[in-house]
Motif scaffolding. Structure first.
Motif, PDB file in Angstrom:
ATOM      1  N   ALA A 257      49.854 134.294   9.227  1.00  0.00           N
ATOM      2  CA  ALA A 257      50.463 133.111   8.606  1.00  0.00           C
ATOM      3  C   ALA A 257      51.668 132.621   9.410  1.00  0.00           C
ATOM      4  O   ALA A 257      51.799 131.417   9.667  1.00  0.00           O
ATOM      5  CB  ALA A 257      50.878 133.421   7.170  1.00  0.00           C
ATOM      6  N   VAL A 258      52.525 133.522   9.831  1.00  0.00           N
ATOM      7  CA  VAL A 258      53.712 133.123  10.596  1.00  0.00           C
ATOM      8  C   VAL A 258      53.311 132.554  11.953  1.00  0.00           C
ATOM      9  O   VAL A 258      53.832 131.519  12.388  1.00  0.00           O
ATOM     10  CB  VAL A 258      54.682 134.317  10.754  1.00  0.00           C
ATOM     11  N   GLY A 259      52.373 133.205  12.636  1.00  0.00           N
ATOM     12  CA  GLY A 259      51.921 132.720  13.940  1.00  0.00           C
ATOM     13  C   GLY A 259      51.314 131.332  13.858  1.00  0.00           C
ATOM     14  O   GLY A 259      51.637 130.444  14.660  1.00  0.00           O
ATOM     15  N   CYS A 260      50.461 131.121  12.878  1.00  0.00           N
ATOM     16  CA  CYS A 260      49.847 129.792  12.706  1.00  0.00           C
ATOM     17  C   CYS A 260      50.878 128.754  12.307  1.00  0.00           C
ATOM     18  O   CYS A 260      50.806 127.603  12.741  1.00  0.00           O
ATOM     19  CB  CYS A 260      48.722 129.867  11.670  1.00  0.00           C
ATOM     20  N   PHE A 261      51.853 129.159  11.494  1.00  0.00           N
ATOM     21  CA  PHE A 261      52.881 128.216  11.076  1.00  0.00           C
ATOM     22  C   PHE A 261      53.754 127.798  12.256  1.00  0.00           C
ATOM     23  O   PHE A 261      54.136 126.629  12.369  1.00  0.00           O
ATOM     24  CB  PHE A 261      53.729 128.820   9.952  1.00  0.00           C
ATOM     25  N   VAL A 262      54.074 128.731  13.136  1.00  0.00           N
ATOM     26  CA  VAL A 262      54.858 128.399  14.332  1.00  0.00           C
ATOM     27  C   VAL A 262      54.102 127.380  15.180  1.00  0.00           C
ATOM     28  O   VAL A 262      54.673 126.387  15.643  1.00  0.00           O
ATOM     29  CB  VAL A 262      55.191 129.672  15.148  1.00  0.00           C
ATOM     30  N   TRP A 263      52.804 127.598  15.373  1.00  0.00           N
ATOM     31  CA  TRP A 263      51.996 126.636  16.127  1.00  0.00           C
ATOM     32  C   TRP A 263      52.003 125.274  15.432  1.00  0.00           C
ATOM     33  O   TRP A 263      52.073 124.237  16.082  1.00  0.00           O
ATOM     34  CB  TRP A 263      50.565 127.157  16.299  1.00  0.00           C
ATOM     35  N   THR A 264      51.907 125.265  14.106  1.00  0.00           N
ATOM     36  CA  THR A 264      51.930 124.007  13.357  1.00  0.00           C
ATOM     37  C   THR A 264      53.229 123.252  13.601  1.00  0.00           C
ATOM     38  O   THR A 264      53.217 122.041  13.847  1.00  0.00           O
ATOM     39  CB  THR A 264      51.768 124.286  11.843  1.00  0.00           C
ATOM     40  N   ILE A 265      54.341 123.959  13.546  1.00  0.00           N
ATOM     41  CA  ILE A 265      55.651 123.333  13.719  1.00  0.00           C
ATOM     42  C   ILE A 265      55.780 122.704  15.100  1.00  0.00           C
ATOM     43  O   ILE A 265      56.165 121.536  15.246  1.00  0.00           O
ATOM     44  CB  ILE A 265      56.786 124.359  13.493  1.00  0.00           C
ATOM     45  N   PHE A 266      55.456 123.453  16.135  1.00  0.00           N
ATOM     46  CA  PHE A 266      55.672 122.934  17.486  1.00  0.00           C
ATOM     47  C   PHE A 266      54.652 121.864  17.871  1.00  0.00           C
ATOM     48  O   PHE A 266      54.989 120.914  18.595  1.00  0.00           O
ATOM     49  CB  PHE A 266      55.717 124.075  18.500  1.00  0.00           C
ATOM     50  N   LEU A 267      53.422 121.973  17.399  1.00  0.00           N
ATOM     51  CA  LEU A 267      52.462 120.890  17.639  1.00  0.00           C
ATOM     52  C   LEU A 267      52.875 119.639  16.865  1.00  0.00           C
ATOM     53  O   LEU A 267      52.728 118.518  17.357  1.00  0.00           O
ATOM     54  CB  LEU A 267      51.051 121.323  17.244  1.00  0.00           C
ATOM     55  N   GLY A 268      53.405 119.829  15.669  1.00  0.00           N
ATOM     56  CA  GLY A 268      53.892 118.697  14.880  1.00  0.00           C
ATOM     57  C   GLY A 268      55.082 118.015  15.529  1.00  0.00           C
ATOM     58  O   GLY A 268      55.207 116.790  15.494  1.00  0.00           O
ATOM     59  N   THR A 269      55.950 118.800  16.145  1.00  0.00           N
ATOM     60  CA  THR A 269      57.090 118.227  16.854  1.00  0.00           C
ATOM     61  C   THR A 269      56.618 117.369  18.021  1.00  0.00           C
ATOM     62  O   THR A 269      57.114 116.253  18.228  1.00  0.00           O
ATOM     63  CB  THR A 269      58.022 119.345  17.362  1.00  0.00           C
ATOM     64  N   ALA A 270      55.653 117.878  18.781  1.00  0.00           N
ATOM     65  CA  ALA A 270      55.112 117.107  19.912  1.00  0.00           C
ATOM     66  C   ALA A 270      54.423 115.835  19.419  1.00  0.00           C
ATOM     67  O   ALA A 270      54.568 114.764  20.023  1.00  0.00           O
ATOM     68  CB  ALA A 270      54.145 117.960  20.723  1.00  0.00           C
ATOM     69  N   ALA A 271      53.692 115.937  18.316  1.00  0.00           N
ATOM     70  CA  ALA A 271      53.011 114.760  17.758  1.00  0.00           C
ATOM     71  C   ALA A 271      54.024 113.723  17.269  1.00  0.00           C
ATOM     72  O   ALA A 271      53.843 112.517  17.488  1.00  0.00           O
ATOM     73  CB  ALA A 271      52.084 115.172  16.624  1.00  0.00           C
ATOM     74  N   ALA A 272      55.083 114.176  16.615  1.00  0.00           N
ATOM     75  CA  ALA A 272      56.115 113.248  16.141  1.00  0.00           C
ATOM     76  C   ALA A 272      56.818 112.580  17.311  1.00  0.00           C
ATOM     77  O   ALA A 272      57.113 111.382  17.270  1.00  0.00           O
ATOM     78  CB  ALA A 272      57.128 113.989  15.262  1.00  0.00           C
ATOM     79  N   TYR A 273      57.066 113.325  18.367  1.00  0.00           N
ATOM     80  CA  TYR A 273      57.694 112.745  19.548  1.00  0.00           C
ATOM     81  C   TYR A 273      56.774 111.704  20.181  1.00  0.00           C
ATOM     82  O   TYR A 273      57.220 110.640  20.596  1.00  0.00           O
ATOM     83  CB  TYR A 273      58.042 113.834  20.567  1.00  0.00           C
ATOM     84  N   LYS A 274      55.497 112.025  20.238  1.00  0.00           N
ATOM     85  CA  LYS A 274      54.509 111.109  20.821  1.00  0.00           C
ATOM     86  C   LYS A 274      54.478 109.781  20.064  1.00  0.00           C
ATOM     87  O   LYS A 274      54.354 108.714  20.654  1.00  0.00           O
ATOM     88  CB  LYS A 274      53.128 111.759  20.788  1.00  0.00           C
TER      89      LYS A 274
END
Length: 156
Positions: A45-62
């Motif tokens: 759960a923590v590993g997947c959540f970390v990936w969610t956060i950082f992919l979401g940050t890149a998507a928001a920046y995009k």
């Protein structure tokens, strides 16, 4: 398929968020109703959540959806605003590239493993490198577009 590559950060992040949600719900159900827990669920759960956060940050920046301070920049004439935008994206390109290098150094030098699954944290923390690499790429693309708009007077 073209739409997938346009928003792949959101699609992959959604998969990781779904896995996080399913694993947490499953663990809560087994803990309270079946009176046992899976030892590995927290790490997944923590590993997947970390990936969610950082992919979401890149998507928001995009999508240029991150919080920005532009109250003063909006008051400037359009020509000057375009130049300021260009230099802002140059600065962001540099900062993102530096963070990508630092995060890559951190991930490549880390030998830490998770307690239950003995899984390398490198797989989890590589999301940081990917996120900053994407933000660097997007910053360079935005800087090029701003250069065309501000200095060459071309519209996108």
């Amino acid at each position: 398929m073209k739409n997938f590559f346009k928003k792949f950060e959101l699609y992959i992040g959604s998969i990781f968020l779904s896995i996080t949600t399913i694993v947490v719900i499953m663990n809560v159900f087994t803990r309270y109703f079946l009176k046992f827990t899976y030892f590995w669920t927290e790490e997944i759960a923590v590993g997947c959540f970390v990936w969610t956060i950082f992919l979401g940050t890149a998507a928001a920046y995009k999508e240029k959806s991150l919080i920005g301070v532009e109250a003063i920049v909006v008051l400037l004439p359009e020509k000057i605003r375009n130049v300021v935008e260009f230099f802002t994206f140059i600065l962001l390109s540099i900062l993102s590239a530096i963070m990508m290098v630092f995060s890559f150094t951190y991930v490549s030098s880390s030998s830490k493993i998770t307690a239950a699954l003995e899984f390398s944290y490198g797989y989890i923390n590589s999301s940081i490198v990917l996120s900053f690499a994407l933000m660097t790429l997007y910053s360079v693309m935005y800087a090029a577009a701003s250069f065309k708009k501000g200095f060459l007077n071309k519209k996108n």
